[in-house]
Design a protein around this motif. Structure first.
Motif, PDB file in Angstrom:
ATOM      1  N   PRO A  25     -29.921 -22.615  37.260  1.00 21.10           N
ATOM      2  CA  PRO A  25     -29.396 -23.479  36.194  1.00 21.10           C
ATOM      3  C   PRO A  25     -28.532 -24.604  36.766  1.00 21.10           C
ATOM      4  O   PRO A  25     -27.843 -24.422  37.760  1.00 21.10           O
ATOM      5  CB  PRO A  25     -28.571 -22.514  35.338  1.00 21.10           C
ATOM      6  CG  PRO A  25     -28.203 -21.400  36.256  1.00 21.10           C
ATOM      7  CD  PRO A  25     -29.358 -21.268  37.213  1.00 21.10           C
ATOM      8  N   ASN A  30     -24.875 -25.597  29.270  1.00 22.95           N
ATOM      9  CA  ASN A  30     -26.033 -24.822  28.826  1.00 22.95           C
ATOM     10  C   ASN A  30     -25.849 -23.346  29.161  1.00 22.95           C
ATOM     11  O   ASN A  30     -26.107 -22.469  28.325  1.00 22.95           O
ATOM     12  CB  ASN A  30     -27.321 -25.327  29.477  1.00 22.95           C
ATOM     13  CG  ASN A  30     -27.871 -26.561  28.814  1.00 22.95           C
ATOM     14  OD1 ASN A  30     -27.589 -26.846  27.662  1.00 22.95           O
ATOM     15  ND2 ASN A  30     -28.655 -27.310  29.560  1.00 22.95           N
ATOM     16  N   ARG A 117     -35.118 -24.477  35.654  1.00 26.39           N
ATOM     17  CA  ARG A 117     -34.070 -25.497  35.714  1.00 26.39           C
ATOM     18  C   ARG A 117     -34.229 -26.492  34.578  1.00 26.39           C
ATOM     19  O   ARG A 117     -35.338 -26.783  34.143  1.00 26.39           O
ATOM     20  CB  ARG A 117     -34.187 -26.286  37.015  1.00 26.39           C
ATOM     21  CG  ARG A 117     -34.096 -25.498  38.260  1.00 26.39           C
ATOM     22  CD  ARG A 117     -34.483 -26.445  39.422  1.00 26.39           C
ATOM     23  NE  ARG A 117     -35.055 -25.735  40.522  1.00 26.39           N
ATOM     24  CZ  ARG A 117     -36.335 -25.377  40.630  1.00 26.39           C
ATOM     25  NH1 ARG A 117     -37.199 -25.674  39.699  1.00 26.39           N
ATOM     26  NH2 ARG A 117     -36.744 -24.723  41.694  1.00 26.39           N
ATOM     27  N   GLU A 118     -33.121 -27.064  34.172  1.00 23.02           N
ATOM     28  CA  GLU A 118     -33.158 -28.078  33.116  1.00 23.02           C
ATOM     29  C   GLU A 118     -33.980 -29.293  33.527  1.00 23.02           C
ATOM     30  O   GLU A 118     -34.683 -29.867  32.706  1.00 23.02           O
ATOM     31  CB  GLU A 118     -31.727 -28.533  32.758  1.00 23.02           C
ATOM     32  CG  GLU A 118     -30.924 -27.508  32.017  1.00 23.02           C
ATOM     33  CD  GLU A 118     -30.065 -26.615  32.903  1.00 23.02           C
ATOM     34  OE1 GLU A 118     -29.086 -26.051  32.408  1.00 23.02           O
ATOM     35  OE2 GLU A 118     -30.375 -26.467  34.114  1.00 23.02           O
ATOM     36  N   SER A 119     -33.914 -29.691  34.791  1.00 21.15           N
ATOM     37  CA  SER A 119     -34.559 -30.934  35.222  1.00 21.15           C
ATOM     38  C   SER A 119     -36.055 -30.809  35.471  1.00 21.15           C
ATOM     39  O   SER A 119     -36.791 -31.770  35.283  1.00 21.15           O
ATOM     40  CB  SER A 119     -33.890 -31.467  36.498  1.00 21.15           C
ATOM     41  OG  SER A 119     -34.079 -30.553  37.566  1.00 21.15           O
ATOM     42  N   SER A 145     -39.558 -31.084  26.447  1.00 14.96           N
ATOM     43  CA  SER A 145     -38.928 -29.769  26.332  1.00 14.96           C
ATOM     44  C   SER A 145     -37.754 -29.800  25.366  1.00 14.96           C
ATOM     45  O   SER A 145     -37.207 -30.855  25.057  1.00 14.96           O
ATOM     46  CB  SER A 145     -38.435 -29.304  27.705  1.00 14.96           C
ATOM     47  OG  SER A 145     -37.401 -30.157  28.174  1.00 14.96           O
ATOM     48  N   ASN A 147     -33.790 -28.355  24.602  1.00 16.38           N
ATOM     49  CA  ASN A 147     -32.608 -28.027  25.385  1.00 16.38           C
ATOM     50  C   ASN A 147     -32.722 -26.570  25.822  1.00 16.38           C
ATOM     51  O   ASN A 147     -33.167 -25.712  25.055  1.00 16.38           O
ATOM     52  CB  ASN A 147     -31.356 -28.261  24.523  1.00 16.38           C
ATOM     53  CG  ASN A 147     -30.117 -27.777  25.222  1.00 16.38           C
ATOM     54  OD1 ASN A 147     -29.778 -26.601  25.130  1.00 16.38           O
ATOM     55  ND2 ASN A 147     -29.440 -28.662  25.908  1.00 16.38           N
ATOM     56  N   LEU A 148     -32.316 -26.264  27.033  1.00 11.23           N
ATOM     57  CA  LEU A 148     -32.449 -24.918  27.591  1.00 11.23           C
ATOM     58  C   LEU A 148     -31.775 -23.857  26.731  1.00 11.23           C
ATOM     59  O   LEU A 148     -32.360 -22.804  26.461  1.00 11.23           O
ATOM     60  CB  LEU A 148     -31.892 -24.876  29.015  1.00 11.23           C
ATOM     61  CG  LEU A 148     -31.965 -23.526  29.719  1.00 11.23           C
ATOM     62  CD1 LEU A 148     -33.406 -23.057  29.863  1.00 11.23           C
ATOM     63  CD2 LEU A 148     -31.287 -23.614  31.081  1.00 11.23           C
ATOM     64  N   SER A 149     -30.570 -24.117  26.268  1.00 13.05           N
ATOM     65  CA  SER A 149     -29.882 -23.094  25.471  1.00 13.05           C
ATOM     66  C   SER A 149     -30.592 -22.856  24.137  1.00 13.05           C
ATOM     67  O   SER A 149     -30.638 -21.724  23.647  1.00 13.05           O
ATOM     68  CB  SER A 149     -28.406 -23.440  25.263  1.00 13.05           C
ATOM     69  OG  SER A 149     -28.247 -24.626  24.546  1.00 13.05           O
TER      70      SER A 149
END
Length: 169
Positions: A25, A30, A117-119, A145, A147-149
């Motif tokens: 991460p 997040n 990963r977010e990126s 995508s 948001n990860l959370s």
């Protein structure tokens, strides 16, 4: 395994739990939000290094508020160590590079929901090696995508819905 070490358990993890796994991460807010989701749902949080921040950063505390002491955290030294340790586990890799919806999947007694990963998400070689375990959250065409959370919350609550929210009020 091409990294040193393995898992570093911050707490004892009980069997039969929902597991949320974050590969490398990058954004502390997040991870803080995800930790809060894990605390509220009873999920175990697996953090796979390297991370783009330190667990002691004030951003994590602000995002997770006072929930950190309610989260079971397992840290892993690298992705290879996690995959080796959990080779026989029920792994579900969340990615936009599959056609199978997360909602069409039957989750077992101890699923691991794996997020990248977010990126750039989960590495292609990992996804290729686990094609049958890949799921996606449907979105409008042309958008990359969530948001990860948010993605973690969607996945976690689908598992909990299938369990009829057992243990939650």
């Amino acid at each position: 395994m091409d990294c040193e070490g393995g898992a570093f358990r911050d707490r004892t993890v009980a069997a039969g739990r929902l597991h949320i796994v974050l590969f490398e991460p990058e954004i502390p807010q997040n991870t803080g939000n995800i930790a809060r989701t894990c605390a509220c749902t009873g999920a175990v949080l697996h953090l796979v290094e390297p991370m783009g921040f330190r667990l002691t950063e004030k951003h994590l505390g602000r995002a997770g508020l006072d929930y950190w002491n309610q989260v079971e955290i397992v840290r892993h030294s690298c992705t290879a160590a996690f995959l080796e340790e959990h080779a026989k586990a029920e792994l579900h890799f969340f990615t936009g590079r599959t056609d199978r919806s997360y909602a069409e999947t039957a989750y077992g007694a101890e699923p691991f929901l794996v997020f990248g990963r977010e990126s750039r998400g989960i590495d292609e070689d990992i996804l290729s090696a686990h094609k049958e375990q890949c799921v996606r959250i449907p979105m409008r065409d042309g958008l990359r995508s969530l948001n990860l959370s948010n993605a973690v919350a969607i996945g976690a609550y689908e598992v909990l819905r299938q369990r009829r929210f057992s243990g939650l009020m």
